[in-house]
Design a protein around this motif. Structure first.
Motif, PDB file in Angstrom:
ATOM      1  N   ALA A  29     -19.725 -11.222  -6.581  1.00  0.00           N
ATOM      2  CA  ALA A  29     -19.181 -10.282  -7.564  1.00  0.00           C
ATOM      3  C   ALA A  29     -17.681 -10.399  -7.717  1.00  0.00           C
ATOM      4  N   VAL A  30     -16.993 -10.790  -6.608  1.00  0.00           N
ATOM      5  CA  VAL A  30     -15.533 -10.689  -6.641  1.00  0.00           C
ATOM      6  C   VAL A  30     -14.894 -11.711  -5.703  1.00  0.00           C
ATOM      7  N   THR A  31     -13.762 -12.264  -6.141  1.00  0.00           N
ATOM      8  CA  THR A  31     -12.971 -13.148  -5.280  1.00  0.00           C
ATOM      9  C   THR A  31     -11.608 -12.511  -5.009  1.00  0.00           C
ATOM     10  N   PRO A  32     -11.300 -12.261  -3.727  1.00  0.00           N
ATOM     11  CA  PRO A  32      -9.938 -11.829  -3.392  1.00  0.00           C
ATOM     12  C   PRO A  32      -9.050 -13.070  -3.385  1.00  0.00           C
ATOM     13  N   VAL A  33      -8.000 -13.075  -4.185  1.00  0.00           N
ATOM     14  CA  VAL A  33      -7.100 -14.230  -4.256  1.00  0.00           C
ATOM     15  C   VAL A  33      -5.874 -13.943  -3.388  1.00  0.00           C
ATOM     16  N   ILE A  34      -5.606 -14.859  -2.450  1.00  0.00           N
ATOM     17  CA  ILE A  34      -4.510 -14.649  -1.501  1.00  0.00           C
ATOM     18  C   ILE A  34      -3.261 -15.397  -1.959  1.00  0.00           C
ATOM     19  N   PHE A  35      -2.135 -14.688  -1.986  1.00  0.00           N
ATOM     20  CA  PHE A  35      -0.852 -15.251  -2.423  1.00  0.00           C
ATOM     21  C   PHE A  35       0.071 -15.394  -1.222  1.00  0.00           C
ATOM     22  N   PRO A  36       0.216 -16.637  -0.704  1.00  0.00           N
ATOM     23  CA  PRO A  36       1.061 -16.832   0.478  1.00  0.00           C
ATOM     24  C   PRO A  36       2.513 -16.421   0.223  1.00  0.00           C
ATOM     25  N   ASP A  37       2.951 -16.479  -1.045  1.00  0.00           N
ATOM     26  CA  ASP A  37       4.344 -16.106  -1.350  1.00  0.00           C
ATOM     27  C   ASP A  37       4.515 -14.608  -1.603  1.00  0.00           C
ATOM     28  N   GLU A  38       3.451 -13.844  -1.329  1.00  0.00           N
ATOM     29  CA  GLU A  38       3.504 -12.381  -1.464  1.00  0.00           C
ATOM     30  C   GLU A  38       3.976 -11.925  -2.849  1.00  0.00           C
ATOM     31  N   ASN A  39       3.529 -12.661  -3.874  1.00  0.00           N
ATOM     32  CA  ASN A  39       3.913 -12.291  -5.242  1.00  0.00           C
ATOM     33  C   ASN A  39       2.701 -11.830  -6.072  1.00  0.00           C
ATOM     34  N   ALA A  40       1.678 -11.279  -5.406  1.00  0.00           N
ATOM     35  CA  ALA A  40       0.458 -10.870  -6.112  1.00  0.00           C
ATOM     36  C   ALA A  40       0.748  -9.840  -7.202  1.00  0.00           C
ATOM     37  N   GLN A  41       1.610  -8.864  -6.908  1.00  0.00           N
ATOM     38  CA  GLN A  41       1.893  -7.813  -7.891  1.00  0.00           C
ATOM     39  C   GLN A  41       2.649  -8.362  -9.089  1.00  0.00           C
ATOM     40  N   GLU A  42       3.538  -9.301  -8.821  1.00  0.00           N
ATOM     41  CA  GLU A  42       4.318  -9.903  -9.906  1.00  0.00           C
ATOM     42  C   GLU A  42       3.389 -10.713 -10.831  1.00  0.00           C
ATOM     43  N   VAL A  43       2.474 -11.493 -10.220  1.00  0.00           N
ATOM     44  CA  VAL A  43       1.543 -12.297 -11.021  1.00  0.00           C
ATOM     45  C   VAL A  43       0.612 -11.372 -11.820  1.00  0.00           C
ATOM     46  N   TYR A  44       0.122 -10.293 -11.171  1.00  0.00           N
ATOM     47  CA  TYR A  44      -0.734  -9.313 -11.851  1.00  0.00           C
ATOM     48  C   TYR A  44      -0.053  -8.801 -13.120  1.00  0.00           C
ATOM     49  N   ARG A  45       1.200  -8.424 -12.978  1.00  0.00           N
ATOM     50  CA  ARG A  45       1.937  -7.843 -14.109  1.00  0.00           C
ATOM     51  C   ARG A  45       2.151  -8.872 -15.228  1.00  0.00           C
ATOM     52  N   LYS A  46       2.511 -10.102 -14.851  1.00  0.00           N
ATOM     53  CA  LYS A  46       2.753 -11.140 -15.866  1.00  0.00           C
ATOM     54  C   LYS A  46       1.460 -11.561 -16.572  1.00  0.00           C
ATOM     55  N   LEU A  47       0.346 -11.539 -15.837  1.00  0.00           N
ATOM     56  CA  LEU A  47      -0.945 -11.885 -16.465  1.00  0.00           C
ATOM     57  C   LEU A  47      -1.254 -10.919 -17.608  1.00  0.00           C
ATOM     58  N   ILE A  48      -0.934  -9.650 -17.406  1.00  0.00           N
ATOM     59  CA  ILE A  48      -1.162  -8.662 -18.474  1.00  0.00           C
ATOM     60  C   ILE A  48      -0.156  -8.863 -19.596  1.00  0.00           C
TER      61      ILE A  48
END
Lengths: 353, 353
Positions: A289-308
C-alpha cells in the motif's frame, strides 16, 4: 496537473466522482436497502468472510477501531496489542480508556517476529490479539501467517485493522481465522473519508451478542438488527455507501488477486526506481500500500513542499522524529506506472537541483 | 423529474453538488486548516456563539448527541430531558447507557408548557436540560424563550439539539443562554449526511475541560486541542467540510434572518394550501422546518407511494402508530413556492382519484 500520492484521501476514480456530484437520495426504503445488501455481500466475498456480517459505521477508522474493542471485548479479557507505530499505539490507548487489560508488543521500526510476541506473552493467559496489519505510520506489513498461527495455538480472538492493507495485501478472514476486520472508505476503496466498515466472523458475532457495548451510537447489536433489513440504526453516510456499492462491484469484476497484483507491481516498480535515484526505503517487510522514502540528506520536508509547489504532486509527509528523513508514497488509488515515473523524475530533479 | 421533500437528506444546491463531484484533497496542511477555520467562524456567527468553539464530528446526529452527553455531563449531574418524540426519547436512552441521572418530561403529541416542566422538576435539584428544539418525529417546535427562562432561574446548563431547527427557526446561543448546540450536515445545511457539528459556549468549554469523556473517538478535549490549528484528531469527512465552508459563506451572505423568513414563508404557504385541499396538520406549535400532514382517511402510506411512483416526489413517511395517518414534508433544502404548489397538486390528484 495534480496527483495525490497520499494514503487517504487517495487519487479517486471518475466513476466515484460522478456519483459524488449527484443528489443524495432518501434512504429509508427498499431501494437503498438493496444497495446496502449488495455492498455488504460483495465485501464479505472480497474478505472471504463466510457466514459473517458487515457493519457500516459513519466515522473514521479510529471510531471503528474503538467500536470494535467496545463490542468485542470486556474487562474480563486480556489482549496482546502489536504496538509498532502510531496506529498500533492507538489500540493501546483505546484499551486504556475502556479499562481492557492488555500487553503491548512494542516495536521500534524493527520487524515483528514470533519471538517478540512469545516474549511478551510468557506464561500469561490471553484472550485476543489486535494488529494493524499494515502499520501505516511506517509501512510495515506484519506476517499474517505467523500471527494467525499464534492466535490458533493460543485460542485468541483475532482483530485485524486492515484499513491500509485491504486490496493491497492479502486479507483472507477464512484462511487466517480472522474474527474482525476494520476498513475505511478513503484508502484503497478510493472513496472520500467518512465511512468505516467492520466485518465480523461467525464466531465474533456470538461474542458481540454476549457483550454490553455501553454505547448508543456504536452498539453493534443495533447495527446487526437493522442490517437484517439493509438499514442502519442512524442516518448513514448515504452518498459514501452508494459509492461503496459501485466500487465493490467493479473490484469484484476485476478480481481480488488481480487488484493486489497490480498494486504490488506499482510498489515494486517505485521501490526499484527510488533506489536508482539514490534514495532508500526501510529493510523490514513492507505493505504494497505504501513506500516510506528515506532521505539521507534530511530534506524530506523540503522535497515534499517543492513537489506540491512545482509539480502539483502531493505525497504523504511523516510526523514527529522522522519528519525530516521520511515521507510516504501511496500505491493505492487511481495510479498508473507512468504516474510513479513522473513522481520519480520530479523527486530526482528536486534533489539534484 | 424528481424532488426530495424529506427531512434529511434534503434537496441539495448545485454549488454543493459541484464540490461533491471533485477530487477530495489531502487535509493535513494549512490550506485545509483555513477551510476549517472559515467554516467554524461562520457557524459561530450564525449561531451567535460569542467566545465559543465549534467541534466537527464525523458521525450522524445521534453520535453527536451521545458525544455531547459524554463530554458535558457525569454521574454527578441530574438532567431534565424533554421527551416528546423519538429524538427526545433518544436523549433518555443515552443518559441510561451512560448512567447519567435524569427525569423525562413526557409529551404525548401535546404542547410543552412551563407547568409540565415544573411538575417534573418539583423540589428536586437539577444541573442541566436537554431538548430537541424541533422534535423532528412530529414537527413540534418547543418554546425556547420559556425553556431558556427555566434554565436561567434554576441555573441549568442548556443543551439544544437544533439538527432540524437550525436555519428554519431561531437558534441564538447568546440570547437564550444555550451552552451546546448540535447540528447535522443533511438538514437545512443541505449537504450529504455524515458530518455533525457541536457548538460549545464559553461556559460549557470550562465544563468539558473538567470531565473525563471515557472515549477516544468522541473526546472533545482532543478535538478542541487539534481545532486550535484547524485540524481534527482523526481523518474527518473532508469533502463534507469543504461543502460546509462553501454553504456557510453563502448563508452568511444571505443573512440568517432572511433564511429563516424564507423557510417560514414556504411553511406558511404549504400549510394554508394543505387545509384548502381538505387535509390537516397538528395544533401544537410547529417548526418551520417540517409540516406533519394528517390524513383523516388513513391513506398516508398509499399517497406517499403514489407521489414517488407517479410524480417523482419523495416526502418523509412516518413510522409506528402514525404510519397510516401522517407523513411529513420538509421545508428546508433547495425549494421554491412552485415546488410546494406542485406537491399540493399531486397530493390533491391522488386523494381525489
Amino acid at each position: 496537473m495534480s496527483h495525490l500520492f497520499t494514503i487517504g484521501p487517495v487519487e479517486m476514480f471518475p466513476e466515484t466522482l460522478e456519483i459524488g456530484g449527484k443528489e443524495v437520495p432518501y434512504f429509508r426504503n427498499d431501494e437503498f436497502s438493496q444497495v446496502v445488501f449488495s455492498a455488504s455481500e460483495g465485501l464479505n466475498r472480497l474478505l472471504f468472510n463466510k457466514n459473517g456480517e458487515i457493519i457500516l459505521l459513519t466515522c473514521s477508522g479510529t471510531g471503528a477501531m474503538e467500536a470494535t474493542i467496545m463490542n468485542c471485548f470486556t474487562k474480563e479479557d486480556n489482549l496482546i496489542v502489536i504496538d509498532g507505530g502510531s496506529f498500533g499505539h492507538r489500540f493501546t490507548q483505546i484499551c486504556e480508556v475502556h479499562e481492557i487489560p492488555y500487553k503491548a508488543v512494542k516495536l521500534d521500526n524493527e520487524e515483528l517476529t514470533r519471538e517478540k510476541i512469545d516474549e511478551v506473552m510468557g506464561d500469561e493467559k490471553f484472550t485476543g490479539l489486535l494488529v494493524n496489519l499494515d502499520e501505516t505510520s511506517n509501512g510495515q506489513l506484519y506476517d499474517i501467517d505467523m500471527i494467525s498461527e499464534v492466535c490458533k495455538e493460543n485460542d485468541l480472538v483475532l482483530v485485524v485493522d486492515a484499513i491500509s492493507a485491504f486490496l493491497a495485501d492479502e486479507v483472507n478472514m477464512d484462511k487466517h481465522g480472522i474474527d474482525a476486520v476494520i476498513l475505511s472508505s478513503q484508502k484503497a476503496l478510493s472513496l472520500a473519508p467518512g465511512l468505516s466498515i467492520v466485518a465480523l466472523s461467525e464466531k465474533m458475532l456470538k461474542r458481540v451478542e454476549s457483550i454490553d457495548s455501553k454505547s448508543v451510537y456504536f452498539d453493534f447489536k443495533d447495527y446487526l438488527k437493522n442490517g437484517e433489513r439493509g438499514q442502519t440504526p442512524f442516518t448513514p453516510a448515504v452518498r459514501l455507501i452508494i459509492e461503496l456499492e459501485d466500487m465493490v462491484n467493479r473490484l469484484e469484476e476485476k478480481g481480488i488477486d488481480n487488484i493486489i497484483n497490480e498494486t504490488h507491481e506499482l510498489a515494486v516498480y517505485f521501490r526499484k526506481r527510488i533506489r536508482e535515484i539514490g534514495l532508500d526505503y526501510p529493510d523490514y517487510p513492507l505493505s504494497n500500500a505504501v513506500t516510506p522514502v528515506i532521505f539521507p540528506d534530511e530534506n524530506a520536508q523540503e522535497v515534499y513542499r517543492k513537489l506540491i509547489d512545482k509539480y502539483g504532486l502531493t505525497v504523504n509527509p511523516s510526523g514527529g522524529e522522522v519528519a525530516d528523513t521520511m515521507f510516504r508514497v501511496s500505491h493505492v488509488g487511481n495510479h498508473s506506472t507512468e504516474d510513479f515515473e513522473n513522481l520519480i523524475c520530479a523527486i530526482e530533479e528536486i534533489i539534484n537541483s
